[in-house]
Scaffold this motif. Sequence first.
Motif, PDB file in Angstrom:
ATOM      1  N   SER A 506       0.824  -1.213   0.000  1.00  0.00           N
ATOM      2  CA  SER A 506       0.000   0.000   0.000  1.00  0.00           C
ATOM      3  C   SER A 506       0.857   1.262   0.000  1.00  0.00           C
ATOM      4  O   SER A 506       0.472   2.275  -0.569  1.00  0.00           O
ATOM      5  CB  SER A 506      -0.924   0.027   1.227  1.00  0.00           C
ATOM      6  OG  SER A 506      -1.848  -1.033   1.184  1.00  0.00           O
ATOM      7  N   CYS A 507       2.010   1.197   0.637  1.00  0.00           N
ATOM      8  CA  CYS A 507       2.786   2.411   0.878  1.00  0.00           C
ATOM      9  C   CYS A 507       4.161   2.415   0.223  1.00  0.00           C
ATOM     10  O   CYS A 507       4.837   3.442   0.243  1.00  0.00           O
ATOM     11  CB  CYS A 507       2.964   2.617   2.389  1.00  0.00           C
ATOM     12  SG  CYS A 507       1.412   2.687   3.291  1.00  0.00           S
ATOM     13  N   SER A 508       4.604   1.309  -0.300  1.00  0.00           N
ATOM     14  CA  SER A 508       5.942   1.298  -0.896  1.00  0.00           C
ATOM     15  C   SER A 508       5.953   0.276  -2.026  1.00  0.00           C
ATOM     16  O   SER A 508       4.971   0.107  -2.727  1.00  0.00           O
ATOM     17  CB  SER A 508       6.994   0.963   0.167  1.00  0.00           C
ATOM     18  OG  SER A 508       6.764  -0.318   0.727  1.00  0.00           O
ATOM     19  N   THR A 509       7.041  -0.408  -2.204  1.00  0.00           N
ATOM     20  CA  THR A 509       7.129  -1.465  -3.201  1.00  0.00           C
ATOM     21  C   THR A 509       7.783  -2.672  -2.561  1.00  0.00           C
ATOM     22  O   THR A 509       8.259  -2.613  -1.428  1.00  0.00           O
ATOM     23  CB  THR A 509       7.981  -1.016  -4.413  1.00  0.00           C
ATOM     24  OG1 THR A 509       9.296  -0.648  -3.964  1.00  0.00           O
ATOM     25  CG2 THR A 509       7.351   0.172  -5.113  1.00  0.00           C
ATOM     26  N   VAL A 510       7.810  -3.774  -3.299  1.00  0.00           N
ATOM     27  CA  VAL A 510       8.458  -4.981  -2.803  1.00  0.00           C
ATOM     28  C   VAL A 510       9.493  -5.423  -3.831  1.00  0.00           C
ATOM     29  O   VAL A 510       9.377  -5.095  -5.008  1.00  0.00           O
ATOM     30  CB  VAL A 510       7.431  -6.109  -2.549  1.00  0.00           C
ATOM     31  CG1 VAL A 510       6.497  -5.739  -1.425  1.00  0.00           C
ATOM     32  CG2 VAL A 510       6.631  -6.401  -3.809  1.00  0.00           C
TER      33      VAL A 510
END
Length: 590
Positions: A506-510
């Motif tokens: 939701s807030c960053s990347t993986v």
Amino acid sequence: MSVQAVTAKMAEVELKDVTGKDAPPAISPLTPKAEEKKSENNSTLPSAAAATVEPSPVTTAPSPVKMPQASAMKRPDPQQNGGEAFVNCDGTVAEAPRMKKIQFADQKQEFNKRPTKISRRSLSRSISQSSTDSYSSAASYTDSSDDETSPRDKQQKNSKGNADFCIKNIKQADFGRREIEIAEQEMPALMALRKRAQGEKPLAGAKIVGCTHITAQTAVLMETLSALGAQCRWAACNIYSTQNEVAAALAEGGFSVFAWKGESEDDFWWCIDRCVNVEGWQPNMILDDGGDLTHWIYKKYPNMFKKIKGIVEESVTGVHRLYQLSKAGKLCVPAMNVNDSVTKQKFDNLYCCRESILDGLKRTTDVMFGGKQVVVCGYGEVGKGCSAALKAMGSIVYVTEIDPICALQACMDGFRLVKLNEVIRQVDIVITCTGNKNVVVREYMDRMKNGCIVCNMGHSNTEIDVASLRTPELTWERVRSQVDHVIWPDGKRIVLLAEGRLLNLSCSTVPTFVLSITATTQALALIELYNAPEGRYKQDVYLLPKKMDEYVASLHLPTFDAHLTELSDEQAKYLGLNKNGPFKPNYYRY
């Protein structure tokens, strides 16, 4: 915001002898004509309002005096307010040039203006585009919408005239395509799978309906499934994780995608329904993340399961729902539990979360981890990854756990095992990683310290009881995208991230490489269920065969220039193994 311009004119300079004797006045380095010309040039500066310039007096002397040389020393002049003076080689002191400011007539008014909602949004958009010149994945999480119109109210078509999709903005397709191309470079196994199986088309005739996070990595999976012969329709499993530009690229490529970042709950179920309920097209395979798609079909269209060959599920929550259905005798098709496969557990859950937890917290709160007290609820693979990352950054990490085996692992790894109510008053960050519900309830949040950060790394948004915070006595204050202050009547506030939904997506990347492992596992599970002869799999939940786990891992080894050792015939016979695997029994725990 006010604007200040600075003229380049020299002020009157006085030279004084250090012994107290007066020295002749210095000549301005600019002649009166040059001064006049310089003033005219300054008056042509672009401005939205008229500017007033105060003229600087120019003095002349019959005999010129040398200006300070490059070797002159510079020192503060106590007679000036923060000014400086130059000390010449001959001992004289020269005042540094004073700079005059241009003040705009409407400066005060402009400073006091309060920007409207539209102007703030436009400014944010301008800064984002000028700094990135692209809808990057990070921009996707933070950029403002071009307009407030719901995608459901828009009529959009791709370049081929196809309108069977619902996304934020089809014009972002080019930016999304660039992100997909970048992701392809970090997903070697899927790209290899395309090349090896493209000729065979093992998914020819497959009609796959999917409900997962719609990111660049998912797009590579979808395009791989399409290259292997499948038709796909897709919705998002999380209302905040969709990358709008990637959804646009997929729609432009002919995929039926129904998702955008920031969906409402009603939008969420509407998108799933649009994927499933379409005239002349019925799915025969399900790829789910969380069980919402499976639940919707069971609830609204149970007759569809007559033609569905199988379900592939990749989350703890979704797998739990499948086992419940199986136990109740309501599971009417085979299901593959990808979440508990070795490649998913050990790589996606552990290594992915070990990196993305720090990324998500930094992007949203800019928090310093060193010395912070953190409690991680749950010590499964996700909890292990989060705990290890925070400990490495210097945080003091506590762990809560219900399973004595996982609890013992936490203790042996150097973490203190506690109950949440024992540390809730003192911790700075609370992270849930259980997949359960009501792990952090209102009672705990009432007792948290001021400024405590609360977030979730498990799949389900039920771990934090967010509903209990929506009461009249509490005030919600939006700080930035996905960051809210929840303020108590006494002024205490907690920082809630992504409204309790999955933090990293939701807030960053993986990390893309880790998702390549999971996506390849999903693709192989779909191929296995779709091509399995009738009777191989019954109406139950199955783990991915060990041989497939090993195959997924082997496809990623060339990235590291890794070389596997091969068993000799004698060694294979001694261990009772096939030289080509599988090398471990199903009960083996890696």
